[in-house]
Design an enzyme around this catalytic site. Structure first.
Site: not given
Ligand code: 9WN
Length: 450
Positions: A42, A91, A118, A181, A183, A374, A417
């Site tokens: 997304w 990652y 997502q 999304g 999370d 979040w 962010e």
């Molecule tokens: C896991 C990339 C992503 C967003 C998500 C956000 C965060 C990832 C993380 O970062 O999630 O997918 O490692 O925390 O919650 O919405 O797409 O920006």
């Protein structure tokens, strides 16, 4: 006084610096350097909302690259691990944990991906790009874009409706909090309580090398994320099996609202391309009924997610309950009542917050945390959805005010962010792509409407 030109310039440079050129006509926008080096589902669609205003070719490349990761059954993964094998793990959890190519024939061969999805914003983004191209270059090139992407978008939406809503409720089931999304949202706390991880491999968190651990999920939650990912892998990422045995199954209100908005764009595309429309109309009707049947809580007068395992609403007070308004289909009497929430100190009214922007969790809720991912902070993608909802209900002045607060926030703090509701301080990753992209979208809208 916000300097719009300066803001535009700095938002564009965030997007430019986060661009990863893969050669051979492919490339994508990293959500942020360091912490999120790969292509996220997304995030690429949000970035397209920014680029579309001044460089639509780039937004098309981003989406085209994203769809390289689409599985044969239409599923679109939440991460594409471009160019990874030769590199050390950047990652966690990376491709070594998901192992999608090993456990299912459906996964693409050319790029390793995750095994969860997502919120499907791509049809919305593509329709937005289409309108930009139509205005600049005319109908023929614009239609060509629709013809290129339509089959993939259609397959994605069909997958979601068939495999993630076998009940035909109009609401989509998620199998992992990351699929939402949002999370780490307290929306999922109750449904996660029953998850007791066992046999977890030893793992090292890489996220907290970049962002203070006080702003990231706690270890207890991370263990559950990894456990759920491994459970899904055991099923070979098979939706039917997961439906039967997976311990986390929630009808996600915001995911489904976004799919509804995207289905509407898919319908417009089908009409432009003279494609059959009855199946898409059926999906739209299901949500129009289903959002009330499954998510509306009469006593609380509020929309919530619905836990399929406990058969209960998940009643934590979060801003996610406002996302259905971005669909414009909720009666305006309900909207008028709910929007009053924003005037209360619970959210951002009565001077409770440094900027009048929606925090992700009501600040007087017992689970509110000002700085943790979040669980309270302001996210601009959420405010952008609310901004669209305000416009859909004719609250133009309010929408303008919200956009002005966004401009003030990012001018003062930078493109973080997320942000503390209480102080406005920028948190999480710096120079975050979707923060820049939705700011640009609101900025172009503000400048063009005078
Ligand atoms: C896991 C990339 C992503 C967003 C998500 C956000 C965060 C990832 C993380 O970062 O999630 O997918 O490692 O925390 O919650 O919405 O797409 O920006």
């Amino acid at each position: 006084m916000v300097d719009y030109r300066h803001l535009e310039h700095s938002a564009k440079s965030v997007l430019r610096n986060n661009w990863v050129d893969l050669g051979k006509g492919l490339g994508y926008t990293q959500p942020a350097q360091g912490i999120y080096p790969y292509q996220w589902n997304w995030d690429s669609a949000f970035a397209a909302y920014g680029f579309a205003h001044y460089d639509p070719t780039r937004s098309l490349t981003d989406l085209r690259t994203l769809f390289q990761g689409q599985w044969q059954n239409g599923f679109l993964p939440h991460i594409l691990f471009w160019d990874v094998p030769a590199q050390p793990e950047l990652y966690y959890p990376g491709p070594q944990l998901w192992e999608v190519q090993k456990v299912t024939e459906l996964a693409p061969k050319k790029v390793a991906t995750s095994g969860i999805t997502q919120p499907p914003l791509q049809a919305m983004a593509l329709w937005h790009i289409y309108k930009e191209i139509l205005a600049r270059q005319g109908p023929a090139p614009a239609k060509k874009i629709l013809a290129e992407f339509y089959p993939r978008l259609y397959k994605l939406h069909q997958f979601l409706h068939q495999k993630r809503d076998p009940e035909g409720s109009g609401l989509i089931t998620i199998f992992h909090p990351w699929e939402s999304g949002f999370d780490n949202s307290p929306r999922w706390d109750e449904a996660l309580e029953r998850i007791i991880p066992n046999n977890l491999p030893k793992y090292q968190r890489l996220d907290i090398r970049f962002v203070k651990s006080a702003q990231r999920p706690r270890k207890k939650q991370y263990d559950k994320y990894i456990y759920l990912a491994l459970k899904l892998k055991q099923t070979g990422y098979d939706s039917e099996k997961s439906y039967a045995e997976h311990p986390f199954k929630v009808k996600d209100l915001t995911f489904s609202s976004i799919l509804y908005l995207a289905d509407k764009r898919l319908l417009y595309m089908a009409q432009e391309l003279d494609q059959p429309t009855s199946e898409i109309k059926g999906w739209l009707e299901r949500f129009e009924k289903g959002v009330f049947q499954t998510c509306w809580h009469q006593e609380d007068q509020m929309f919530y997610d619905f836990d399929l395992i406990s058969q209960k609403h998940l009643r934590t007070q979060t801003a996610s309950s406002l996302v259905p308004f971005s669909t414009g289909l909720i009666p305006s009497s309900i909207f008028q009542k709910t929007i009053k929430l924003l005037e209360k100190a619970d959210y951002c009214g009565q001077g409770a917050c440094a900027y009048e922007l929606l925090p992700s969790v009501a600040i007087q809720s017992p689970v509110f945390e000002d700085s943790r991912y979040w669980r309270g902070p302001i996210w601009l993608n959420l405010n952008w959805l609310l901004w669209r909802g305000l416009q859909a209900y004719g609250y133009h002045q309010r929408a303008r005010h919200l956009a002005q607060e966004v401009f003030r926030l990012v001018s003062d703090q930078g493109f973080y962010e997320f942000f503390s509701p209480l102080t406005g301080q920028g948190l999480g990753a710096k120079n975050f792509s979707w923060t820049a992209a939705v700011t640009l979208d609101m900025l172009y809208h503000t400048l063009s409407s005078g």
